[in-house]
Design a protein around this motif. Structure first.
Motif, PDB file in Angstrom:
ATOM      1  N   LEU A  54       0.861  -1.179   0.000  1.00 37.14           N
ATOM      2  CA  LEU A  54       0.000   0.000   0.000  1.00 37.14           C
ATOM      3  C   LEU A  54       0.898   1.231   0.000  1.00 37.14           C
ATOM      4  CD1 LEU A  54      -2.900   1.162   0.279  1.00 37.14           C
ATOM      5  CD2 LEU A  54      -2.495   1.188   2.738  1.00 37.14           C
ATOM      6  N   THR A  55       0.640   2.169  -0.908  1.00 40.85           N
ATOM      7  CA  THR A  55       1.497   3.343  -1.020  1.00 40.85           C
ATOM      8  C   THR A  55       0.707   4.563  -1.476  1.00 40.85           C
ATOM      9  OG1 THR A  55       3.517   4.213  -2.034  1.00 40.85           O
ATOM     10  CG2 THR A  55       2.139   2.795  -3.401  1.00 40.85           C
ATOM     11  N   ASP A  56       1.261   5.732  -1.176  1.00 43.94           N
ATOM     12  CA  ASP A  56       0.755   6.957  -1.787  1.00 43.94           C
ATOM     13  C   ASP A  56       1.807   7.512  -2.742  1.00 43.94           C
ATOM     14  OD1 ASP A  56       2.654   8.099  -0.142  1.00 43.94           O
ATOM     15  OD2 ASP A  56       1.313   9.611   0.682  1.00 43.94           O
ATOM     16  N   SER A  57       2.873   6.745  -2.970  1.00 47.42           N
ATOM     17  CA  SER A  57       3.977   7.033  -3.895  1.00 47.42           C
ATOM     18  C   SER A  57       4.905   8.159  -3.456  1.00 47.42           C
ATOM     19  CB  SER A  57       3.457   7.349  -5.309  1.00 47.42           C
ATOM     20  OG  SER A  57       2.762   6.253  -5.820  1.00 47.42           O
ATOM     21  N   VAL A  58       4.557   8.875  -2.392  1.00 46.92           N
ATOM     22  CA  VAL A  58       5.399   9.981  -1.956  1.00 46.92           C
ATOM     23  C   VAL A  58       5.835   9.827  -0.501  1.00 46.92           C
ATOM     24  CG1 VAL A  58       5.479  12.477  -1.577  1.00 46.92           C
ATOM     25  CG2 VAL A  58       4.285  11.572  -3.565  1.00 46.92           C
ATOM     26  N   ASN A  59       4.899   9.538   0.393  1.00 45.64           N
ATOM     27  CA  ASN A  59       5.179   9.555   1.824  1.00 45.64           C
ATOM     28  C   ASN A  59       5.423   8.193   2.465  1.00 45.64           C
ATOM     29  OD1 ASN A  59       4.793  12.449   2.257  1.00 45.64           O
ATOM     30  ND2 ASN A  59       2.685  12.011   1.682  1.00 45.64           N
ATOM     31  N   PHE A  60       4.854   7.131   1.927  1.00 47.78           N
ATOM     32  CA  PHE A  60       5.020   5.818   2.558  1.00 47.78           C
ATOM     33  C   PHE A  60       4.760   4.693   1.571  1.00 47.78           C
ATOM     34  CE2 PHE A  60       0.509   6.506   2.828  1.00 47.78           C
ATOM     35  CZ  PHE A  60      -0.037   5.255   2.648  1.00 47.78           C
ATOM     36  N   ARG A  61       5.239   3.526   1.956  1.00 52.93           N
ATOM     37  CA  ARG A  61       4.986   2.286   1.209  1.00 52.93           C
ATOM     38  C   ARG A  61       5.124   1.147   2.200  1.00 52.93           C
ATOM     39  NH1 ARG A  61       8.593  -1.088  -2.640  1.00 52.93           N
ATOM     40  NH2 ARG A  61       7.064  -1.912  -4.079  1.00 52.93           N
ATOM     41  N   ILE A  62       4.006   0.458   2.492  1.00 58.93           N
ATOM     42  CA  ILE A  62       4.038  -0.625   3.473  1.00 58.93           C
ATOM     43  C   ILE A  62       3.607  -1.943   2.833  1.00 58.93           C
ATOM     44  CG2 ILE A  62       3.698   0.817   5.520  1.00 58.93           C
ATOM     45  CD1 ILE A  62       0.732  -0.023   5.422  1.00 58.93           C
ATOM     46  N   HIS A  63       4.227  -3.009   3.294  1.00 56.99           N
ATOM     47  CA  HIS A  63       3.898  -4.358   2.829  1.00 56.99           C
ATOM     48  C   HIS A  63       2.645  -4.799   3.572  1.00 56.99           C
ATOM     49  CE1 HIS A  63       4.387  -8.812   2.999  1.00 56.99           C
ATOM     50  NE2 HIS A  63       4.517  -8.589   1.705  1.00 56.99           N
ATOM     51  N   ILE A  64       1.565  -5.061   2.853  1.00 50.16           N
ATOM     52  CA  ILE A  64       0.319  -5.466   3.518  1.00 50.16           C
ATOM     53  C   ILE A  64       0.102  -6.972   3.460  1.00 50.16           C
ATOM     54  CG2 ILE A  64      -0.847  -3.254   3.343  1.00 50.16           C
ATOM     55  CD1 ILE A  64      -2.344  -4.274   0.908  1.00 50.16           C
ATOM     56  N   GLY A  65       0.953  -7.685   2.725  1.00 48.58           N
ATOM     57  CA  GLY A  65       0.839  -9.133   2.769  1.00 48.58           C
ATOM     58  C   GLY A  65       1.367  -9.855   1.551  1.00 48.58           C
ATOM     59  N   THR A  66       1.721 -11.124   1.771  1.00 51.45           N
ATOM     60  CA  THR A  66       2.102 -12.045   0.711  1.00 51.45           C
ATOM     61  C   THR A  66       1.223 -13.268   0.867  1.00 51.45           C
ATOM     62  OG1 THR A  66       4.376 -11.240   0.734  1.00 51.45           O
ATOM     63  CG2 THR A  66       3.998 -13.375  -0.289  1.00 51.45           C
ATOM     64  N   PHE A  67       0.676 -13.751  -0.233  1.00 47.22           N
ATOM     65  CA  PHE A  67      -0.270 -14.849  -0.129  1.00 47.22           C
ATOM     66  C   PHE A  67      -0.263 -15.705  -1.382  1.00 47.22           C
ATOM     67  CE2 PHE A  67      -2.284 -11.115  -1.831  1.00 47.22           C
ATOM     68  CZ  PHE A  67      -3.019 -11.589  -2.908  1.00 47.22           C
ATOM     69  N   ASP A  68      -0.806 -16.908  -1.258  1.00 48.82           N
ATOM     70  CA  ASP A  68      -0.983 -17.832  -2.378  1.00 48.82           C
ATOM     71  C   ASP A  68      -2.306 -17.491  -3.045  1.00 48.82           C
ATOM     72  OD1 ASP A  68      -1.285 -19.925  -4.125  1.00 48.82           O
ATOM     73  OD2 ASP A  68      -1.084 -21.492  -2.627  1.00 48.82           O
ATOM     74  N   ASP A  69      -2.285 -17.204  -4.332  1.00 47.66           N
ATOM     75  CA  ASP A  69      -3.487 -16.777  -5.057  1.00 47.66           C
ATOM     76  C   ASP A  69      -4.624 -17.784  -4.986  1.00 47.66           C
ATOM     77  OD1 ASP A  69      -2.322 -14.412  -5.884  1.00 47.66           O
ATOM     78  OD2 ASP A  69      -1.511 -15.296  -7.699  1.00 47.66           O
ATOM     79  N   ASP A  70      -4.297 -19.058  -4.971  1.00 46.45           N
ATOM     80  CA  ASP A  70      -5.335 -20.093  -4.973  1.00 46.45           C
ATOM     81  C   ASP A  70      -6.053 -20.223  -3.637  1.00 46.45           C
ATOM     82  OD1 ASP A  70      -4.703 -20.675  -7.590  1.00 46.45           O
ATOM     83  OD2 ASP A  70      -3.282 -22.259  -7.034  1.00 46.45           O
ATOM     84  N   LYS A  71      -5.367 -19.880  -2.540  1.00 47.69           N
ATOM     85  CA  LYS A  71      -5.925 -20.141  -1.214  1.00 47.69           C
ATOM     86  C   LYS A  71      -6.314 -18.896  -0.423  1.00 47.69           C
ATOM     87  CE  LYS A  71      -3.029 -24.214  -0.921  1.00 47.69           C
ATOM     88  NZ  LYS A  71      -1.861 -24.799  -0.287  1.00 47.69           N
TER      89      LYS A  71
END
Length: 122
Positions: A54-71
């Motif tokens: 998730l980002t606003d391209s200027v002030n922050f960029r945070i990892h909101i998750g990694t997941f398996d597309d099927d599950k």
């Protein structure tokens, strides 16, 4: 014994070297309200997983998750300055019922705090 160790150590080393936010792994970007964006990348050695930021391209960029597309999937709900990120898991329905998504975890963020902290995660 050495071949056995190499069989497990070499893939582990390769996994550590794969950078999920490399532009070679870029899939697409979703535009959200409040000028926020969700960047989506292929993740994992075989690219079967998905990483979202998730980002606003200027002030922050945070990892909101990694997941398996099927599950699994990640759903991001934005309400003014509050951001709610839900990790949802697909569960098989009983008999002839369709698969159901259940919420496994929920994380809350404050948009003003994210902008103030200037966090840029890789």
């Amino acid at each position: 014994m050495r071949k056995f160790i190499l069989f497990f150590v070499v893939p582990a080393m390769l996994t550590a070297c794969v950078k999920p936010t490399s532009w070679r792994n870029y899939k697409y970007t979703l535009s959200r309200e409040n000028k926020l964006y969700i960047e989506v990348f292929k993740a994992g050695i075989l690219g079967r997983s998905t990483a979202q930021y998730l980002t606003d391209s200027v002030n922050f960029r945070i990892h909101i998750g990694t997941f398996d597309d099927d599950k699994e999937q990640i759903h991001c709900r934005i309400n003014r300055n509050q951001i709610e990120v839900e990790r949802r898991q697909r569960v098989k329905g009983e008999n002839r019922q369709l698969d159901v998504l259940i919420v496994v975890s929920t994380t809350h963020y404050n948009l003003q705090e994210l902008k103030k902290k200037h966090v840029f995660e890789e």
